[in-house]
Design a protein around this motif. Sequence first.
Motif, PDB file in Angstrom:
ATOM      1  N   LEU A 228       0.810  -1.219   0.000  1.00  0.00           N
ATOM      2  CA  LEU A 228       0.000   0.000   0.000  1.00  0.00           C
ATOM      3  C   LEU A 228       0.845   1.271   0.000  1.00  0.00           C
ATOM      4  CD1 LEU A 228      -2.895  -1.025   2.423  1.00  0.00           C
ATOM      5  CD2 LEU A 228      -2.853  -1.046  -0.079  1.00  0.00           C
ATOM      6  N   ILE A 252      -3.799  10.506  -3.955  1.00  0.00           N
ATOM      7  CA  ILE A 252      -3.755   9.514  -2.878  1.00  0.00           C
ATOM      8  C   ILE A 252      -5.044   9.560  -2.066  1.00  0.00           C
ATOM      9  CG2 ILE A 252      -2.612   8.917  -0.700  1.00  0.00           C
ATOM     10  CD1 ILE A 252      -1.021   8.028  -3.124  1.00  0.00           C
ATOM     11  N   HIS A 253      -5.523  10.760  -1.804  1.00  0.00           N
ATOM     12  CA  HIS A 253      -6.793  10.910  -1.074  1.00  0.00           C
ATOM     13  C   HIS A 253      -7.933  10.216  -1.812  1.00  0.00           C
ATOM     14  CE1 HIS A 253     -10.245  12.786   0.923  1.00  0.00           C
ATOM     15  NE2 HIS A 253     -10.682  13.101  -0.291  1.00  0.00           N
ATOM     16  N   ARG A 256      -7.691   6.385  -1.675  1.00  0.00           N
ATOM     17  CA  ARG A 256      -8.194   5.852  -0.405  1.00  0.00           C
ATOM     18  C   ARG A 256      -9.721   5.828  -0.395  1.00  0.00           C
ATOM     19  NH1 ARG A 256      -4.745   9.820   2.447  1.00  0.00           N
ATOM     20  NH2 ARG A 256      -2.673   8.896   2.792  1.00  0.00           N
ATOM     21  N   ASP A 257     -10.308   6.903  -0.899  1.00  0.00           N
ATOM     22  CA  ASP A 257     -11.766   7.016  -0.874  1.00  0.00           C
ATOM     23  C   ASP A 257     -12.415   5.991  -1.793  1.00  0.00           C
ATOM     24  OD1 ASP A 257     -14.176   8.448  -0.057  1.00  0.00           O
ATOM     25  OD2 ASP A 257     -14.277   9.097  -2.153  1.00  0.00           O
ATOM     26  N   THR A 259     -11.144   3.074  -2.993  1.00  0.00           N
ATOM     27  CA  THR A 259     -10.870   1.674  -2.639  1.00  0.00           C
ATOM     28  C   THR A 259     -11.302   1.310  -1.221  1.00  0.00           C
ATOM     29  OG1 THR A 259      -8.648   2.197  -1.819  1.00  0.00           O
ATOM     30  CG2 THR A 259      -8.869   1.660  -4.170  1.00  0.00           C
ATOM     31  N   LEU A 261      -9.300   1.626   1.175  1.00  0.00           N
ATOM     32  CA  LEU A 261      -8.055   1.183   1.801  1.00  0.00           C
ATOM     33  C   LEU A 261      -7.399   2.379   2.490  1.00  0.00           C
ATOM     34  CD1 LEU A 261      -6.686  -1.054  -1.099  1.00  0.00           C
ATOM     35  CD2 LEU A 261      -7.727  -1.830   1.038  1.00  0.00           C
ATOM     36  N   THR A 262      -7.652   2.524   3.770  1.00  0.00           N
ATOM     37  CA  THR A 262      -7.126   3.676   4.506  1.00  0.00           C
ATOM     38  C   THR A 262      -5.615   3.590   4.686  1.00  0.00           C
ATOM     39  OG1 THR A 262      -7.571   2.551   6.606  1.00  0.00           O
ATOM     40  CG2 THR A 262      -9.290   4.003   5.746  1.00  0.00           C
ATOM     41  N   GLY A 263      -5.042   2.405   4.483  1.00  0.00           N
ATOM     42  CA  GLY A 263      -3.603   2.241   4.639  1.00  0.00           C
ATOM     43  C   GLY A 263      -2.789   2.722   3.461  1.00  0.00           C
ATOM     44  N   ILE A 264      -3.443   3.124   2.373  1.00  0.00           N
ATOM     45  CA  ILE A 264      -2.709   3.637   1.211  1.00  0.00           C
ATOM     46  C   ILE A 264      -1.933   4.881   1.626  1.00  0.00           C
ATOM     47  CG2 ILE A 264      -2.997   4.857  -0.983  1.00  0.00           C
ATOM     48  CD1 ILE A 264      -5.169   2.893  -1.709  1.00  0.00           C
ATOM     49  N   ALA A 265      -0.645   4.909   1.253  1.00  0.00           N
ATOM     50  CA  ALA A 265       0.207   6.037   1.612  1.00  0.00           C
ATOM     51  C   ALA A 265       1.175   6.335   0.482  1.00  0.00           C
ATOM     52  CB  ALA A 265       0.980   5.736   2.891  1.00  0.00           C
TER      53      ALA A 265
END
Length: 466
Positions: A228, A252-253, A256-257, A259, A261-265
Amino acid sequence: MTEVQTHLRTETDLIGPVELPADVYYGVNTVRAAENFQLSSTRLEQFPELISTLAIIKQAAAAANRDVGGLETTIADAIIAASQEIAAGQFHEQFILDMIQGGAGTSTNMNANEVIANRALEHLGHAKGDYDVLHPLNHVNMGQSTNDVYPTALKLALHHMTGLLLENLAVLKKSLRTKAEVFDSTVKMGRTQLQIAVPMTLGQEFAAWAVMIERAETGLKRVRFDLLELNLGGTAIGTGLNANPGYRERAIHHLRDITGLTGIASAPDLIASTADTQIFVDLSSALKRVGTSMSKIANDLRLLSSGPSGGFGELNLPARQAGSSIMPGKVNPVIPEAVSQVAFQVAGHDAAITMASEAGQLQLNPFEPIMARGLFDSISTLSNAATMFAEKCIDGITANESLMRDIVEGSAGLATVFSPVVGYKEATALALEANATGAKVTDLVLAKGLLSPQQVEQLISEALTN
């Protein structure tokens, strides 16, 4: 670009014009790549997860570029609508390219740009190829490079696919644990180097196999989290050239929204993240561990079920098909054999992925396509093998308990159990005499008055519970 009477349209790139069917959504760059790369039987459309994640990235990029003023809202909305359709599974047949290709995945990115652009044009009421209105590169690919889009797509697709693999490994692990409970009190002899060792229960053997799968799961989960960390927004080499200010953060924001997947960085060093493909080597290594663990279990089962006469014959695997065209009544362990072959293939992919990662130069590794093909294939086949193994083999296993008990009682290996009390020298003599005469160690130790019946039972019981 105009549509002609023969139901063709003409598109032009730096090499020159190309005629292609008017109704297809891909364009000139896809046609060039399709002509260049006819290497394998594996096409992009065989991996819908990759196509969907490419579309999700284009959706996030369009939204980000709209947010920072790079794209007009109507253009961005058309790209988003087309991307959402592709992410949901539509138009995947338009992704016609071979998974093995030169150019570090550029052809795949071009394929996505063109399909999305032409579908977006239809949303705007324009014909395919009318790129003056909405262009595959100027608009769909705005602020992007293959070098950040392609690895980001791979990582998100692999993250999704490893999640499915973990679900299937959980099925296999549950089957092994269920059998461990069923055979909890079934006594047998353990073996080391294929020689009789000391007593154990069949339940302990199955439980140990379950632990092997669990440990393989743990390694896979650890690598899955690292997938991620993305280089999206780095563009060509990680410097962010040609991306609008604020684009990377917004992209990136939106990822996350979209998918969940809050772990995306975003990677802390985009140049390093663009050049380094070690994450794919790590994932391949974790997959190889899954495969080798499954194959070890498969090999054990083939041994333990061998015979059934003239072999170990301790376990009965469910019969799945006739085993010979010449030997009537023969049934082979086809499910374990297939599992091992999957493991062999995973190990082969691992070797190719390792070589491909090592061969990258300077700011980009151009060999990600072969890594992608290997990783996708490894995950898919391991996922299928895990459930096949559980449902078509493990769940139906039965044990020849009386045979195993006879082996325990007649085994010279019991001398090891008795040695702490009678001593190593005396235990060795018991084992040698048992092997020479065929007598049971338990009978010998009782006949010689070395142990009482109660001590024999107690020592065997302790050996099974320690």
